[in-house]
Design a protein around this motif. Structure first.
Motif, PDB file in Angstrom:
ATOM      1  N   VAL A 366       0.926  -1.207   0.004  1.00 38.98           N
ATOM      2  CA  VAL A 366      -0.022   0.101   0.070  1.00 38.98           C
ATOM      3  C   VAL A 366       0.830   1.322   0.080  1.00 38.98           C
ATOM      4  CG1 VAL A 366      -1.799   1.343   1.238  1.00 38.98           C
ATOM      5  CG2 VAL A 366      -1.925  -1.069   1.117  1.00 38.98           C
ATOM      6  N   ILE A 367       1.848   1.119   0.689  1.00 36.23           N
ATOM      7  CA  ILE A 367       2.777   2.426   0.952  1.00 36.23           C
ATOM      8  C   ILE A 367       3.452   2.509  -0.509  1.00 36.23           C
ATOM      9  CG2 ILE A 367       4.894   3.265   1.994  1.00 36.23           C
ATOM     10  CD1 ILE A 367       4.261   1.607   4.414  1.00 36.23           C
ATOM     11  N   LEU A 368       3.839   1.656  -1.075  1.00 35.59           N
ATOM     12  CA  LEU A 368       4.343   1.693  -2.518  1.00 35.59           C
ATOM     13  C   LEU A 368       3.332   2.436  -3.425  1.00 35.59           C
ATOM     14  CD1 LEU A 368       6.524  -1.626  -3.222  1.00 35.59           C
ATOM     15  CD2 LEU A 368       7.158   0.845  -3.076  1.00 35.59           C
ATOM     16  N   ALA A 369       2.220   1.936  -3.486  1.00 34.00           N
ATOM     17  CA  ALA A 369       1.105   2.772  -4.384  1.00 34.00           C
ATOM     18  C   ALA A 369       0.962   3.987  -3.994  1.00 34.00           C
ATOM     19  CB  ALA A 369      -0.131   1.800  -4.048  1.00 34.00           C
ATOM     20  N   VAL A 370       0.815   4.128  -2.671  1.00 35.79           N
ATOM     21  CA  VAL A 370       0.828   5.899  -2.302  1.00 35.79           C
ATOM     22  C   VAL A 370       2.083   6.564  -2.679  1.00 35.79           C
ATOM     23  CG1 VAL A 370       0.834   7.241  -0.120  1.00 35.79           C
ATOM     24  CG2 VAL A 370      -0.665   5.318  -0.277  1.00 35.79           C
ATOM     25  N   SER A 371       3.175   5.924  -2.730  1.00 42.72           N
ATOM     26  CA  SER A 371       4.525   6.496  -3.017  1.00 42.72           C
ATOM     27  C   SER A 371       4.233   7.099  -4.605  1.00 42.72           C
ATOM     28  CB  SER A 371       5.702   5.845  -2.880  1.00 42.72           C
ATOM     29  OG  SER A 371       6.778   5.932  -3.696  1.00 42.72           O
ATOM     30  N   LEU A 372       3.970   6.084  -5.275  1.00 41.98           N
ATOM     31  CA  LEU A 372       3.790   6.477  -6.716  1.00 41.98           C
ATOM     32  C   LEU A 372       2.622   7.251  -7.011  1.00 41.98           C
ATOM     33  CD1 LEU A 372       4.018   2.633  -8.080  1.00 41.98           C
ATOM     34  CD2 LEU A 372       5.378   4.506  -9.032  1.00 41.98           C
ATOM     35  N   ALA A 373       1.503   7.256  -6.213  1.00 38.79           N
ATOM     36  CA  ALA A 373       0.646   8.275  -6.417  1.00 38.79           C
ATOM     37  C   ALA A 373       0.977   9.669  -6.173  1.00 38.79           C
ATOM     38  CB  ALA A 373      -0.716   7.803  -5.669  1.00 38.79           C
ATOM     39  N   ILE A 374       1.972   9.853  -5.030  1.00 41.79           N
ATOM     40  CA  ILE A 374       2.348  10.939  -4.530  1.00 41.79           C
ATOM     41  C   ILE A 374       3.321  11.547  -5.630  1.00 41.79           C
ATOM     42  CG2 ILE A 374       4.007  11.993  -3.194  1.00 41.79           C
ATOM     43  CD1 ILE A 374       2.606  10.725  -0.851  1.00 41.79           C
ATOM     44  N   SER A 375       3.998  10.818  -6.346  1.00 41.31           N
ATOM     45  CA  SER A 375       4.987  11.243  -7.428  1.00 41.31           C
ATOM     46  C   SER A 375       4.073  11.608  -8.531  1.00 41.31           C
ATOM     47  CB  SER A 375       6.190  10.221  -7.753  1.00 41.31           C
ATOM     48  OG  SER A 375       5.623   9.204  -8.168  1.00 41.31           O
ATOM     49  N   ALA A 376       3.026  11.053  -9.015  1.00 36.34           N
ATOM     50  CA  ALA A 376       2.188  11.464  -9.968  1.00 36.34           C
ATOM     51  C   ALA A 376       1.604  12.854  -9.545  1.00 36.34           C
ATOM     52  CB  ALA A 376       1.046  10.463 -10.096  1.00 36.34           C
ATOM     53  N   LEU A 377       1.261  12.900  -8.337  1.00 32.45           N
ATOM     54  CA  LEU A 377       0.709  14.408  -7.901  1.00 32.45           C
ATOM     55  C   LEU A 377       1.702  15.585  -8.181  1.00 32.45           C
ATOM     56  CD1 LEU A 377      -1.796  15.430  -6.392  1.00 32.45           C
ATOM     57  CD2 LEU A 377      -0.657  15.069  -4.208  1.00 32.45           C
ATOM     58  N   SER A 378       3.005  14.931  -7.610  1.00 32.91           N
ATOM     59  CA  SER A 378       4.188  16.267  -7.649  1.00 32.91           C
ATOM     60  C   SER A 378       4.376  16.495  -9.081  1.00 32.91           C
ATOM     61  CB  SER A 378       5.286  15.789  -6.920  1.00 32.91           C
ATOM     62  OG  SER A 378       6.078  14.998  -7.751  1.00 32.91           O
ATOM     63  N   ALA A 379       4.228  15.382  -9.870  1.00 27.77           N
ATOM     64  CA  ALA A 379       4.501  15.937 -11.516  1.00 27.77           C
ATOM     65  C   ALA A 379       3.344  16.904 -12.099  1.00 27.77           C
ATOM     66  CB  ALA A 379       4.520  14.842 -12.211  1.00 27.77           C
ATOM     67  N   ILE A 380       1.798  16.478 -11.359  1.00 27.58           N
ATOM     68  CA  ILE A 380       0.905  17.282 -11.923  1.00 27.58           C
ATOM     69  C   ILE A 380       0.836  18.800 -11.210  1.00 27.58           C
ATOM     70  CG2 ILE A 380      -0.962  16.739 -10.476  1.00 27.58           C
ATOM     71  CD1 ILE A 380      -1.456  16.506 -14.244  1.00 27.58           C
ATOM     72  N   LEU A 381       1.259  18.912 -10.190  1.00 24.14           N
ATOM     73  CA  LEU A 381       1.347  20.031  -9.574  1.00 24.14           C
ATOM     74  C   LEU A 381       2.399  21.155 -10.083  1.00 24.14           C
ATOM     75  CD1 LEU A 381       0.769  19.018  -5.705  1.00 24.14           C
ATOM     76  CD2 LEU A 381      -0.559  20.243  -7.315  1.00 24.14           C
ATOM     77  N   SER A 382       3.484  20.557 -10.873  1.00 26.88           N
ATOM     78  CA  SER A 382       4.627  21.456 -11.270  1.00 26.88           C
ATOM     79  C   SER A 382       4.092  22.154 -12.581  1.00 26.88           C
ATOM     80  CB  SER A 382       5.773  20.503 -11.508  1.00 26.88           C
ATOM     81  OG  SER A 382       5.667  19.531 -12.290  1.00 26.88           O
ATOM     82  N   ILE A 383       2.844  21.886 -12.962  1.00 24.32           N
ATOM     83  CA  ILE A 383       2.545  22.430 -14.299  1.00 24.32           C
ATOM     84  C   ILE A 383       1.087  23.147 -14.059  1.00 24.32           C
ATOM     85  CG2 ILE A 383       3.700  21.126 -15.954  1.00 24.32           C
ATOM     86  CD1 ILE A 383       0.991  19.446 -16.180  1.00 24.32           C
ATOM     87  N   ASP A 384       0.619  23.850 -14.893  1.00 23.60           N
ATOM     88  CA  ASP A 384      -0.582  24.633 -14.863  1.00 23.60           C
ATOM     89  C   ASP A 384      -1.626  23.764 -15.317  1.00 23.60           C
ATOM     90  OD1 ASP A 384      -2.688  26.388 -14.830  1.00 23.60           O
ATOM     91  OD2 ASP A 384      -2.080  27.145 -16.947  1.00 23.60           O
ATOM     92  N   SER A 462       0.847   8.256 -16.366  1.00 22.88           N
ATOM     93  CA  SER A 462       1.218   6.811 -16.345  1.00 22.88           C
ATOM     94  C   SER A 462       1.680   6.484 -14.712  1.00 22.88           C
ATOM     95  CB  SER A 462       2.622   7.011 -17.232  1.00 22.88           C
ATOM     96  OG  SER A 462       2.373   7.618 -18.272  1.00 22.88           O
ATOM     97  N   LEU A 463       2.387   7.444 -13.991  1.00 20.35           N
ATOM     98  CA  LEU A 463       2.500   7.134 -12.620  1.00 20.35           C
ATOM     99  C   LEU A 463       1.166   6.603 -11.866  1.00 20.35           C
ATOM    100  CD1 LEU A 463       5.289   9.519 -11.776  1.00 20.35           C
ATOM    101  CD2 LEU A 463       5.598   7.241 -12.346  1.00 20.35           C
ATOM    102  N   LEU A 464       0.450   7.456 -12.035  1.00 23.04           N
ATOM    103  CA  LEU A 464      -1.003   7.198 -11.583  1.00 23.04           C
ATOM    104  C   LEU A 464      -1.623   5.746 -11.777  1.00 23.04           C
ATOM    105  CD1 LEU A 464      -3.105   8.534  -9.513  1.00 23.04           C
ATOM    106  CD2 LEU A 464      -4.074   9.128 -11.573  1.00 23.04           C
ATOM    107  N   LEU A 465      -1.445   5.298 -13.116  1.00 23.14           N
ATOM    108  CA  LEU A 465      -2.045   4.121 -13.536  1.00 23.14           C
ATOM    109  C   LEU A 465      -1.251   3.120 -13.029  1.00 23.14           C
ATOM    110  CD1 LEU A 465      -2.586   4.711 -17.578  1.00 23.14           C
ATOM    111  CD2 LEU A 465      -4.358   4.436 -15.642  1.00 23.14           C
ATOM    112  N   ILE A 466       0.204   3.142 -12.938  1.00 23.66           N
ATOM    113  CA  ILE A 466       0.789   2.247 -12.178  1.00 23.66           C
ATOM    114  C   ILE A 466       0.424   1.889 -10.781  1.00 23.66           C
ATOM    115  CG2 ILE A 466       3.115   1.341 -11.498  1.00 23.66           C
ATOM    116  CD1 ILE A 466       4.289   2.716 -13.835  1.00 23.66           C
ATOM    117  N   SER A 467       0.270   3.150 -10.018  1.00 24.40           N
ATOM    118  CA  SER A 467      -0.161   3.163  -8.730  1.00 24.40           C
ATOM    119  C   SER A 467      -1.595   2.357  -8.466  1.00 24.40           C
ATOM    120  CB  SER A 467      -0.405   4.466  -8.235  1.00 24.40           C
ATOM    121  OG  SER A 467      -1.047   4.524  -7.126  1.00 24.40           O
TER     122      SER A 467
END
Lengths: 590, 423
Positions: A366-384, A462-467
């Motif tokens: 579960v923690i791994l899935a969350v970790s991937l979801a967070i990196s997906a979030l950080s990717a989307i937050l860096s753009i408009d 993509s990261l979200l999908l893997i998560s």
């Protein structure tokens, strides 16, 4: 609510949210590390539990087995005759075996599978049963190592003779003699539930027995295999029953090749890790196909017992002792009035005596899935984000195209591999697929035209999908979820690294880092590496590809339709990403 | 081709061609618990056709839970050649009809709010609104499963449409009456729709209420009487409506009810039945009143939102919900693009939670039923998360609306600069 209110106000006052957003990539990485640390901490004292029998009706090792000296000569006699059959082909061996079984009064029948020798099976109808439930004893003619399985065959004949003389059975007993314990056994199990004429009711438990010709009269310990296909396990009670009986017979049992004499932290950790790996590989490689997994998917609990010896003369366990183990296990299962207990299907073994149950090990993935979801979030937050939404149709279209290509590969590669002679096709396709990652080295020659918005939203998706893939697999196939989670971790660094690009050439450290991340997280690069480390080369790939058609093991589909498309999209993003010079200059000025 | 036409053509072909070319899709989807319940299953409708043909009482054996008139009217297609294709056509047309009504409502709502709040009209264009409905996977799946809930939606849309565009409360009430006849839960939409009619018809308030209630009940009574005449027994009341209220058929679905009644001791059953039914009803009135558009204050409240919220609430508390119910509620939401969405805060969280529960529904069901390794708790736990999704959506929309109302009431220009605290 007051507490939440205070906390929220405090967070707002300190301006924590922008700070947290800045550290999201770090959070993601730390979560991934903590997941692995968590897993390593599981074999420590206090984190695992001792096995116990959950279903009281089983009562293992409570009866005296009479499969003793009196049967010894009979087993030896049968073995003598069976050894003499070794140079005949399977169908003529089956004929002789059939005549013996019929002499004992069993109903025999054949399953014609169409691709290998027919499978002989015999049914012993229970004197006290309703003819609706059964247990299966499976003895393949060849062991999974390819040796002649004469010992187990003789044992099965001896047991069949012994079982017919007892009136205690309330479940039918099915003796199955497939030519091998892989495809033909699988096809027998399928046919048993679909179109065989002679059946004996639903099979509750199955034991696959291997005792090859080289062992002679004595063996030293038992190798126990229990992994099923697609992450399924037999009910822990069956394993425990067999283990308790082995303990009473004073037979050592080894799980994942690690014996249960001196258990400490290291052996527990090793068993755990090896267990996770072999659960992922079950059905894919020769070593991880032991017969018991062929019963998966039909609500049958199955284990494989393989008699082994290291150096003769140290400890003697005689062949009838293995017979007593089977006898004891069957008598325990015979006691069952209902089904095996519900709560005992999700576990990881650490030795034959210790296990962890689902509630304890699940957080790791579960923690791994969350970790991937967070990196997906950080990717989307860096753009408009508004700009990303306006590009939504392009993003979705890209994914659909990639997915369609992968679907084509998913269907065509197994066809090609199955029809080709030798392993050339699989070797070539593995080489091509695994070297796709190196294309990213050539990315300096590509014309860059993808804007930052599109690139980062594609990566984020993509990261979200893997998560999501990991989340979906969590319960059904924990080991695979965990493995994929760990192996795709390099992908989570990609957006962070791409944010740090200073120029897109080999002077840029971030650029080289991204290339390395992409190469190592390519699923087929992983398969190639794993195949070579485990010592079976491209066989692992071939097994992966063929397992879907042969055994209905869907690991191939998960890899090519889940992991691979996401990897392709991220790699494509990297190759076509155009860095924004203005923004870069602004950064430098600051 | 215009974009809107494109959307309609593709959406229509999707619904018509897939089941026509691959008829097994309808059967397969119709057997999934997420999409089909005893109340709206296409399989039991087909069984009812057979009963009708053979002259057997429609409600013998307790398989059919569809109201008699629906069965009789649809059985017309049964006698035509290529009957499956005709059914595909009917379902396709129903969805296209709903999408068309949604477009109209979107145009009206945003025009109306622009006038009301004195802002620019920046609504989604027609083709986007249509795609939100026609390409919503939940709606597409529901349609492909040929769930009869689609007919209920048609009349629900018609009821709302009549209030807006003709101001004709009797017609709206007749449509709502038919919708109630088709699926019991629509009765809970009476209060918000009446309140909506109140806001929409400028004169003669008393007439709206008296006429509205009278005609609604007359319509329902008429339908029930004619059903009685058709079947010459009252059995259908028990099978179509009481089954819904008393959860007579316990099968797993995505709702909250079934689990409590399978696991609970019998003597608790009446208590939980009462509780669940009261729970469904008890939030309808407060939502309606809170968003009521009083004449004294021209800007506050939003009766149309109340209808949507009540529908989502019903999807949460229904005895036999499908995932399509929430899908329908979600497809209406883009209409609120300008007024409420800018103030919603949890869209990311809600979206992710919804995705995960949709992903895990079939997997946990598979673990429970096929593999036998899981049990009903697995599936129900996802039902609970699915419930949480409903609650979050309702909370978020209400919060968005109330913040917007607050800003209008206090003439605040930019709400996002405010530090609002929830107490």
């Amino acid at each position: 609510m007051a507490l939440a209110e205070t906390v929220l106000r405090k967070i707002h006052k300190l301006g924590l949210i922008p700070k947290i957003i800045k550290f999201l990539p770090l959070c993601s990485f730390l979560l991934a590390v903590s997941s692995i640390l968590y897993l390593i901490s599981l074999p420590m004292d206090g984190n695992y539990r001792n096995t116990y029998i959950s279903e009281n009706a089983l009562m293992p090792a409570q009866v005296t087995s009479y499969f003793r000296e009196s049967e010894w000569n009979i087993v030896r006699g049968y073995r003598e005759s069976i050894t003499k059959l070794s140079d005949q082909d399977v169908s003529s061996r089956n004929k002789i075996l059939e005549s013996w079984l019929e002499q004992l009064g069993l109903t025999t029948s054949y399953h014609v599978n169409g691709f290998a020798n027919d499978t002989l099976y015999a049914i012993m109808h229970a004197p006290r049963g309703e003819n609706t439930e059964a247990m299966a004893l499976v003895v393949p003619w060849a062991t999974s190592e390819g040796k002649y399985n004469s010992g187990a065959m003789a044992l099965a004949m001896g047991l069949a003779r012994y079982f017919t003389r007892m009136s205690i059975w309330s479940k039918n007993i099915v003796f199955v003699f497939p030519p091998d314990s892989r495809k033909s056994l699988r096809s027998w199990v399928d046919a048993y539930h679909t179109d065989l004429d002679e059946t004996a009711g639903s099979i509750e438990a199955a034991v696959v027995l291997e005792y090859d010709e080289t062992l002679g009269d004595y063996f030293e310990f038992i190798d126990m295999f229990y992994h099923g296909l697609n992450g399924q396990f037999p009910n822990l009670d069956l394993l425990n029953t067999a283990n308790v009986i082995n303990y009473h017979e004073n037979i050592k049992v080894s799980i994942e090749g690690i014996d249960n004499k001196n258990i400490d932290y290291t052996t527990r950790l090793l068993t755990l890790v090896k267990g996770i790996i072999s659960s992922c590989l079950t059905g894919l490689t020769q070593e991880n196909t032991n017969g018991c997994e062929e019963f998966s998917g039909w609500q049958i609990q199955a284990i494989t017992l393989r008699a082994r010896t290291k150096d003769k003369g140290e400890e003697h366990r005689d062949i009838t002792q293995l017979g007593r183990v089977v006898d004891g296990t069957f008598r325990s299962v015979n006691n069952l009035l209902e089904k095996f207990h519900q709560s005992f299907f999700f576990y990881l073994l650490m030795s034959s005596k210790n296990f962890i149950s689902i509630g304890t090990y699940l957080p790791a993935a579960v923690i791994l899935a969350v970790s991937l979801a967070i990196s997906a979030l950080s990717a989307i937050l860096s753009i408009d984000r508004n700009e990303a939404i306006s590009n939504l149709s392009f993003i979705l279209r890209t994914f659909t195209y990639v997915e369609i290509v992968c679907l084509g590969l998913a269907l065509s590669i197994p066809k090609l591999v199955a029809t080709s002679e030798g392993d050339q096709v699989s070797a070539v396709s593995l080489l091509v697929l695994s070297s796709l990652g190196f294309l990213s080295v050539g990315s300096i020659f590509f014309k860059k035209r993808l804007s930052k918005t599109i690139t980062f939203s594609l990566i984020s998706l993509s990261l979200l999908l893997i998560s999501l893939l990991i989340t979906a697999l969590l319960i059904v196939h924990f080991s695979l979820a965990l493995m994929i989670g760990i192996l795709v971790l390099p992908l989570t660094f990609v957006p962070t690294l791409m944010n740090q690009f200073t120029g897109q050439d080999f002077k840029d450290k971030a650029y080289i880092g991204t290339i390395i991340c992409l190469i190592v997280s390519n699923p087929f690069f992983v398969v190639l590496t794993a195949g070579n480390v485990l010592g079976n080369g491209s066989d692992l790939f071939e097994g992966l590809v063929l397992a879907w058609n042969d055994l209905q093991c869907w690991t191939w589909l998960v890899v090519i339709l889940g992991w691979f498309p996401c990897w392709i999209v991220i790699t494509g993003c990297f190759m076509f990403y155009k860095i924004d010079i203005d923004e870069l200059l602004k950064k430098k000025l600051q | 081709m215009q974009k809107l036409t494109q959307v309609f053509v593709i959406g229509g072909l999707l619904r018509f061609l897939i089941p026509s070319l691959i008829p097994s899709v309808v059967q397969a989807l119709g057997s999934t618990v997420e999409l089909s319940t005893p109340i709206n299953s296409y399989k039991s409708l087909q069984e009812a056709f057979y009963y009708l043909q053979q002259g057997i009482d429609l409600y013998d054996g307790g398989v059919n839970h569809h109201p008699p008139l629906l069965v009789i009217i649809l059985s017309v297609f049964q006698s035509l050649p290529f009957k499956e294709v005709w059914f595909n056509l009917v379902y396709t047309l129903c969805d296209l009809f709903i999408a068309w009504k949604l477009i109209q409502i979107n145009r009206w709502y945003n025009f109306y709010s622009a006038k009301r709040y004195g802002k620019k009209n920046e609504r989604f264009s027609d083709d986007i609104i249509a795609s939100f409905y026609l390409f919503n996977p939940l709606i597409v799946l529901t349609n492909l499963a040929h769930s009869t809930i689609v007919f209920t939606w048609v009349f629900l849309m018609e009821s709302i449409y009549q209030v807006i565009f003709t101001g004709n409360v009797p017609r709206s009430m007749i449509a709502l009456g038919i919708s109630t006849y088709l699926s019991f839960n629509s009765v809970y939409l009476l209060p918000p729709i009446i309140a909506f009619a109140h806001a929409m018809t400028p004169t003669n308030i008393h007439r709206v209420y008296i006429e509205g209630f009278a005609i609604y009940f007359a319509a329902v009574a008429l339908l029930i009487m004619s059903s009685f005449t058709c079947t010459s027994s009252w059995n259908f009341l028990d099978q179509c409506y009481l089954t819904n209220i008393l959860l007579k058929k316990i099968t797993p679905n995505v709702g909250l009810w079934w689990y409590i009644f399978t696991e609970m001791f019998d003597f608790f059953t009446p208590f939980y039945l009462g509780l669940f039914n009261i729970y469904t009803l008890v939030y309808v009135i407060p939502i309606t009143i809170r968003l009521f558009q009083f004449r004294s204050n021209k800007k506050l409240g939003d009766s149309f939102l109340a209808i949507v919220l009540v529908y989502i609430w019903l999807s949460f508390t229904k005895s036999y919900p499908t995932i399509g119910d929430l899908g329908f509620g979600l497809s209406i939401l883009p209409i609120f693009k300008v007024t409420i969405f800018p103030y919603c805060r949890y869209t990311y969280v809600i979206g992710l939670t919804m995705l995960i529960s949709l992903l895990l529904f079939p997997i946990f069901y598979y673990c429970w039923i096929v593999l036998g390794t899981g049990n009903s708790n697995f599936f129900y736990s996802i039902s609970l998360i699915w419930g949480v999704v409903h609650v979050l959506i309702i909370l978020d929309l209400l919060w968005g609306k109330l913040v917007y109302d607050y800003s209008l009431d206090n003439k605040i220009e930019d709400v996002h600069k405010l530090n609002l605290a929830q107490i």
